[in-house]
Design a protein around this motif. Structure first.
Motif, PDB file in Angstrom:
ATOM      1  N   UNK B  51       0.961  -1.483   0.020  1.00 18.19           N
ATOM      2  CA  UNK B  51      -0.543   0.428   0.250  1.00 18.19           C
ATOM      3  C   UNK B  51       1.036   1.571   0.565  1.00 18.19           C
ATOM      4  N   UNK B  52       2.067   1.195   0.368  1.00 23.20           N
ATOM      5  CA  UNK B  52       2.832   2.208  -0.302  1.00 23.20           C
ATOM      6  C   UNK B  52       3.121   3.530  -1.525  1.00 23.20           C
ATOM      7  N   UNK B  53       2.271   1.893  -2.410  1.00 21.73           N
ATOM      8  CA  UNK B  53       1.857   2.816  -3.634  1.00 21.73           C
ATOM      9  C   UNK B  53       1.262   4.230  -3.386  1.00 21.73           C
ATOM     10  N   UNK B  54      -0.248   3.918  -2.575  1.00 24.95           N
ATOM     11  CA  UNK B  54      -0.735   3.714  -2.528  1.00 24.95           C
ATOM     12  C   UNK B  54      -0.853   5.605  -1.720  1.00 24.95           C
ATOM     13  N   UNK B  55      -0.312   5.386  -0.326  1.00 26.20           N
ATOM     14  CA  UNK B  55      -0.127   6.541   0.374  1.00 26.20           C
ATOM     15  C   UNK B  55       0.517   7.228   0.141  1.00 26.20           C
ATOM     16  N   UNK B  56       2.223   7.475  -1.308  1.00 22.87           N
ATOM     17  CA  UNK B  56       2.729   7.579  -1.750  1.00 22.87           C
ATOM     18  C   UNK B  56       1.845   8.919  -3.057  1.00 22.87           C
ATOM     19  N   UNK B  57       1.200   7.948  -3.644  1.00 29.62           N
ATOM     20  CA  UNK B  57      -0.021   8.840  -4.463  1.00 29.62           C
ATOM     21  C   UNK B  57      -0.434   9.955  -4.431  1.00 29.62           C
ATOM     22  N   UNK B  58      -0.715   9.287  -2.341  1.00 29.68           N
ATOM     23  CA  UNK B  58      -1.985  10.284  -1.725  1.00 29.68           C
ATOM     24  C   UNK B  58      -1.663  11.411  -0.575  1.00 29.68           C
ATOM     25  N   UNK B  59      -0.367  10.981  -0.842  1.00 28.26           N
ATOM     26  CA  UNK B  59       0.636  12.202   0.043  1.00 28.26           C
ATOM     27  C   UNK B  59       0.892  13.219  -1.297  1.00 28.26           C
ATOM     28  N   UNK B  60       1.286  12.944  -2.046  1.00 25.79           N
ATOM     29  CA  UNK B  60       1.555  13.585  -2.738  1.00 25.79           C
ATOM     30  C   UNK B  60       0.678  14.825  -3.627  1.00 25.79           C
ATOM     31  N   UNK B  61      -0.731  14.181  -3.867  1.00 29.12           N
ATOM     32  CA  UNK B  61      -1.630  14.791  -4.207  1.00 29.12           C
ATOM     33  C   UNK B  61      -2.373  15.816  -2.886  1.00 29.12           C
ATOM     34  N   UNK B  62      -2.167  15.379  -1.876  1.00 26.15           N
ATOM     35  CA  UNK B  62      -2.481  15.763  -0.946  1.00 26.15           C
ATOM     36  C   UNK B  62      -2.217  16.277   0.817  1.00 26.15           C
ATOM     37  N   UNK B  63      -0.775  16.306   0.505  1.00 27.09           N
ATOM     38  CA  UNK B  63       0.078  16.497   1.063  1.00 27.09           C
ATOM     39  C   UNK B  63       0.331  15.523   2.602  1.00 27.09           C
ATOM     40  N   UNK B  64       0.130  16.068   4.008  1.00 26.97           N
ATOM     41  CA  UNK B  64       0.537  15.058   4.988  1.00 26.97           C
ATOM     42  C   UNK B  64      -0.928  15.797   5.884  1.00 26.97           C
ATOM     43  N   UNK B  65      -1.835  15.399   5.901  1.00 25.78           N
ATOM     44  CA  UNK B  65      -2.929  16.146   6.463  1.00 25.78           C
ATOM     45  C   UNK B  65      -3.608  15.549   8.220  1.00 25.78           C
ATOM     46  N   UNK B  66      -4.077  16.453   8.904  1.00 24.83           N
ATOM     47  CA  UNK B  66      -4.047  15.982   9.824  1.00 24.83           C
ATOM     48  C   UNK B  66      -3.060  16.361  10.594  1.00 24.83           C
ATOM     49  N   UNK B  67      -3.214  15.783  12.081  1.00 24.26           N
ATOM     50  CA  UNK B  67      -2.119  15.771  12.623  1.00 24.26           C
ATOM     51  C   UNK B  67      -2.244  13.326  12.994  1.00 24.26           C
ATOM     52  N   UNK B  68      -1.080  13.552  13.490  1.00 22.32           N
ATOM     53  CA  UNK B  68      -0.163  12.228  13.391  1.00 22.32           C
ATOM     54  C   UNK B  68       0.414  12.292  15.025  1.00 22.32           C
ATOM     55  N   UNK B  69      -0.571  11.071  15.696  1.00 21.21           N
ATOM     56  CA  UNK B  69      -0.226  10.689  16.871  1.00 21.21           C
ATOM     57  C   UNK B  69       0.553   9.594  16.384  1.00 21.21           C
ATOM     58  N   UNK B  70       2.283   9.716  16.776  1.00 23.88           N
ATOM     59  CA  UNK B  70       3.106   8.736  17.708  1.00 23.88           C
ATOM     60  C   UNK B  70       3.337   8.215  19.277  1.00 23.88           C
ATOM     61  N   UNK B 149     -10.305  20.161  13.029  1.00 26.83           N
ATOM     62  CA  UNK B 149      -8.990  19.535  13.911  1.00 26.83           C
ATOM     63  C   UNK B 149      -9.348  19.683  15.241  1.00 26.83           C
ATOM     64  N   UNK B 150     -10.387  20.285  15.942  1.00 26.59           N
ATOM     65  CA  UNK B 150     -10.753  19.837  17.689  1.00 26.59           C
ATOM     66  C   UNK B 150     -10.894  18.258  17.940  1.00 26.59           C
ATOM     67  N   UNK B 151     -11.026  17.298  17.471  1.00 24.47           N
ATOM     68  CA  UNK B 151     -10.998  16.259  17.572  1.00 24.47           C
ATOM     69  C   UNK B 151      -9.731  15.625  17.534  1.00 24.47           C
ATOM     70  N   UNK B 152      -9.389  16.242  16.992  1.00 30.88           N
ATOM     71  CA  UNK B 152      -7.339  15.525  16.791  1.00 30.88           C
ATOM     72  C   UNK B 152      -6.582  16.486  17.625  1.00 30.88           C
ATOM     73  N   UNK B 153      -7.362  17.997  18.377  1.00 33.60           N
ATOM     74  CA  UNK B 153      -6.312  18.496  19.421  1.00 33.60           C
ATOM     75  C   UNK B 153      -5.634  18.331  20.065  1.00 33.60           C
ATOM     76  N   UNK B 154      -3.947  18.440  20.207  1.00 28.13           N
ATOM     77  CA  UNK B 154      -3.404  18.294  20.894  1.00 28.13           C
ATOM     78  C   UNK B 154      -2.757  18.819  22.289  1.00 28.13           C
ATOM     79  N   UNK B 155      -3.213  17.872  23.742  1.00 30.76           N
ATOM     80  CA  UNK B 155      -2.560  19.074  24.603  1.00 30.76           C
ATOM     81  C   UNK B 155      -1.213  19.039  24.293  1.00 30.76           C
ATOM     82  N   UNK B 156      -0.717  19.809  25.115  1.00 32.12           N
ATOM     83  CA  UNK B 156       1.070  20.983  25.811  1.00 32.12           C
ATOM     84  C   UNK B 156       1.226  18.964  26.983  1.00 32.12           C
ATOM     85  N   UNK B 157       0.246  18.987  27.497  1.00 32.01           N
ATOM     86  CA  UNK B 157      -0.404  18.271  28.505  1.00 32.01           C
ATOM     87  C   UNK B 157       0.222  16.501  28.536  1.00 32.01           C
TER      88      UNK B 157
END
Lengths: 311, 169
Positions: B51-70, B149-157
């Motif tokens: 699925x990396x080919x799909x991911x690559x295409x997605x990121x080329x078109x739409x960048x990296x939207x939203x926040x990534x929770x790692x 974006x409120x759903x993905x809000x990151x709190x500093x704490x």
């Protein structure tokens, strides 16, 4: 320049001693740096005799009991014990008739007397992000064999291999604790120093997480102003002192014939660490996991020691 | 081997052997701690998925939207927008395999937009989306994105969660 000289000296010493040994018997290969023998001898002579050897329990075997050959993994011998060819356990320690129940087996004959394999699972390692290494550019060539591969330039450790080596390390730690050995934790990342020191205190062992003066092991008498008993095991949670230099403890422990158990990251040199554990040494979750595992192994060893002392 | 040599030559009494000697003999390390051990030449394999080919295409078109929770384990954290897209893509491919990659891509993007995710062209800047172009003015899309974006809000704490000591010690 100096490192090259030292390396040459080590290599020369090794070859010199290898010709002395008998070629056909199973050799116990303890290839540490050779030129501190005299220092070691004087250190050993000063150890009280009761601390050196513990008695072994008599082995009780019975064919009616279940065998532990599933737990013991015989492996083919190989020339230098590389990954593809693992060393077999010496014959006198292998007893496939031995009972799984540890209470009737000699600790050293049981493949996992302290049950270290149940202390963690692979998913624990994964959740603690132990599999994440640094980038390929800083990869040490001796660490390449422990990697699963690299994900867009970031090294990823093979957790199966890490799990095996971690079990070996925990087993060794538990045995040392069982025999009343001194264990010293070493950590050099500032954000984890407090955690590691607290871990060491809680399991009744020692730690040295600050700057390492050159003569701590090799010149301990002068540094501490008296004869010092050195640790019997070093648990290294960082083998690198700064980002570029290996921690002095690795070399000095090898010189003084002190076994080391160390977490080696992808930019570390695993060669002188006796029981390397390839894994992440930078993430807090990973270091917390290591602290928990090692302290639990030590506790189990000590508990067993108390029990056998009482009995 | 040093110690064995010493014992064999008689310099070291067998009773004086170090504490770790027996344990080392019983449980030798899988790899000998030798400084002159040869490097096991194992080329570092790059890790790629189908699925990396799909991911690559997605990121080329739409960048990296939203926040990534790692921070937490993959099971505990919410799926990133890219992963949601990939899941949609694979689901659509399973349902209608005869569609081409381009069609599947657009269908997945539409499905994702329908579920409320904002997808903007990478580098396009703030502009009204084609799907919601019904005369909405600038404040409305801004409000919509703020709500999303409120759903993905990151709190500093939350960032210091890991530094806190755990209860089980």
């Amino acid at each position: 320049m100096l490192a090259l000289l030292w390396l040459k000296l080590t290599a020369m010493c090794h070859y010199k001693f290898s010709t002395m040994t008998r070629p056909h018997k199973l050799r116990i290969k303890l290839h540490y740096n050779q030129h501190a023998m005299s220092l070691y001898r004087s250190a050993v002579r000063l150890l009280p005799a009761c601390l050196r050897v513990t008695s072994r329990r008599a082995l009780v075997t019975s064919s009616a009991r279940t065998k532990d050959h599933d737990l013991h993994l015989p492996t083919p011998a190989g020339p230098l014990g590389t990954w593809a060819t693992l060393k077999p356990r010496p014959e006198k320690y292998v007893d496939t008739e031995a009972d799984i129940d540890p209470s009737v087996t000699d600790p050293l004959r049981h493949p996992d007397y302290f049950g270290v394999r149940e202390l963690f699972t692979m998913s624990d390692l994964f959740d603690a992000r132990v599999h994440l290494g640094h980038r390929e550019g800083s990869l040490n060539p001796y660490m390449a064999e422990f990697l699963l591969g690299s994900r867009l330039g970031h090294c990823v450790f093979d957790l199966e291999r890490t799990a095996q080596l971690l079990r070996d390390a925990l087993n060794f730690t538990a045995h040392i604790a069982y025999r009343g050995g001194i264990i010293m934790f070493v950590c050099r990342s500032p954000q984890h120093v407090h955690m590691v020191e607290r871990t060491a205190m809680e399991c009744g062992e020692f730690s040295h997480c600050r700057h390492w003066p050159p003569g701590v092991f090799t010149d301990s008498t002068a540094l501490f102003g008296g004869v010092t008993r050195l640790p019997d095991l070093l648990v290294l949670l960082n083998t690198l002192d700064t980002v570029l230099e290996q921690h002095g403890a690795v070399k000095h422990a090898a010189k003084m014939l002190i076994p080391t158990v160390g977490v080696v990251d992808s930019n570390c040199d695993p060669r002188l660490v006796t029981y390397p554990v390839p894994g992440n040494d930078d993430s807090t979750t990973a270091v917390r996991l290591y602290c928990k595992l090692f302290s639990e192994a030590i506790r189990r060893g000590k508990a067993e020691r108390e029990k056998s002392a009482v009995v | 081997m040093t110690v064995s040599g010493l014992i064999r030559s008689g310099s070291l009494n067998a009773n004086d052997r170090p504490l770790w000697y027996d344990i080392y003999e019983a449980f030798p390390p899988r790899l000998e701690p030798r400084f002159d051990r040869p490097i096991k030449v194992k080329p570092v394999q790059p890790i790629f998925y189908q699925e990396d080919s799909v991911r690559a295409r997605f990121q080329q078109e739409y960048g990296s939207p939203g926040t990534l929770q790692l921070r937490r384990s993959p099971a505990a954290r919410p799926a990133s927008i890219c992963d949601q897209f990939v899941a949609q893509f694979e689901a659509l491919r399973g349902v209608s395999p005869q569609l081409s990659e381009q069609e599947l891509f657009e269908a997945a993007a539409d499905a994702l937009r329908a579920s409320g995710v904002t997808l903007r062209r990478a580098g396009a800047g703030p502009e009204p989306r084609a799907a919601s172009a019904e005369g909405e003015t600038d404040p409305a899309p801004a409000a919509a994105t703020a709500a999303a974006s409120e759903k993905e809000l990151l709190r500093v704490a939350d960032l210091f969660d890991e530094q806190k000591p755990t209860e089980k010690r």
